[in-house]
Write a protein that holds these residues in place. Sequence first.
Motif: not given
Length: 502
Positions: A341-363
């Motif tokens: 309830n503190r962060v806009p939904r699209p921003t929060l979803l974008f941030s979490t998915l992008m964080f996941c994707g970048i971290t996995l590709l760093i491997i």
Amino acid sequence: MGGKIKDFDEITSFLGDYGPFQILIIVLFSLSAIPCGYMGVLAVFVSDTPEHHCKTVLLSNETEQCLDGWVYSTERYTATIVSEWDLVCDNAWKVPFSTSSFFVGVLIGSFISGHLSDRFGRKPVFFFTMVLQTVATLIQATSVSWVMFSILNCLRGLGQISNYIVSLVLGEKKSTAPFCCPGYKQLLVFSVLGFGIGYALLPLFAYFIRGWRMLLVATAIPGFLFIPTWWLIPESPRWLLQKGRVEEAELVIRNAAKRNRVPVPEVIFRAGECLELMQTYTYMDLIRTRNMRNITMMSVAMVFYGLSLNTSNVNGNVYLNCFISAAIDIMVYVASWLLVNRVPRPTLLFSTLMFCGITLLIIRLLPEVVYAFYSSCLFVLALVGRMGVSSAYCLIYVFFTELIPTVVRNMGLGIASTAARIGTIICPYVIYIGVYSKMLPYIVFGTISIMAAVVSMLLPDTRNGKLPSLISQHPFVYAYIKKMFHNCKNKRLETKQSMSNM
């Protein structure tokens, strides 16, 4: 019949926000999610491949088949389906196939659960699918062949997802009053939290029960324990209204008010009120617009389940790895609850998915000079990436629910889950490739996560908004309905004009 058409939320607002009845419903449905949490990842232990070698060493030809059978290590398991039916070498493809069969069942269940619960009622379907999941698991423990195991895996998947989806929709009808977004968000988050607790219980079950048959029996028992709650969970009053069973709907609301100790109006549902709730809707009402199709098709389930099932491919103690992964999920779910309830939904979803994707590709960028620490680095990065997709998995149910009107929400969640399962059916084969190339699964999951992140930014922000009850209240669909109304009106005028000209 000329009275004002009131919203269901307005009519039932006298119940209050969080009374004993709402709290009981939230607790019960959160507990019901626990078996759903571990059913989807049982393959981590049931279908794991133990260390093995030929009974006889062949000196003549290295490519010759192991004619005398295999010897499997019992250091970790007394038995898995792999050691039971020799699912190695030429038969190794049967392992991911059996896991995919579970997600085929999930796909079927996702698609039909909405239709069945709309036709027969939310409560009967909720308990039927719980019994189906439980009984299928028990019978699966007696499997005499890999084929029988795979068929029952499909039935288990059908029961698992149907039960989870219907619990969210059934709980939405009663867990909050005035049935608007704050309380339902709590139900969703706590249900996902129950899902995470179930995942955390799996390695504990598996650590003390090393045989796959008894492990299935142990995981089936909690389903039976939940069946007596039939007498505590009422039918959805919205569904009863939709079927014209007004007296039964009133009885549900009166019983809820009695538990909350609040006064009840003499007549709750008056003639002419809640008329649109009594209409029947189809899947076409859900997917008529481009925006609604975008909502129902986006999914992060492939990455979530892919990283969960890939635990056995990571070096180290599989029980500890699985438990750490589940513990991180639970912490992420709590953090998501605080942020939702503190962060806009699209921003929060974008941030979490992008964080996941970048971290996995760093491997993929790990240099060979750190090979000595490669396994540890891979496990840590995979867990860090999983934090992102776990948060997204939690948020996606809250987000989708806010975007789909109540009258088609059951079908909407079913369609969204159906789209998600197309990816989860494929993910066991992506993981299977990881046996030969540890990098490839992370590259695939990372890429998909980034693509989903980009798509999520196309969705509107629903934060601090009220759950749309009717299709006419939905900002996307309402414009479409107005357009259709004007088109029909113009066609009628054209028809009258042409008839008058004749």
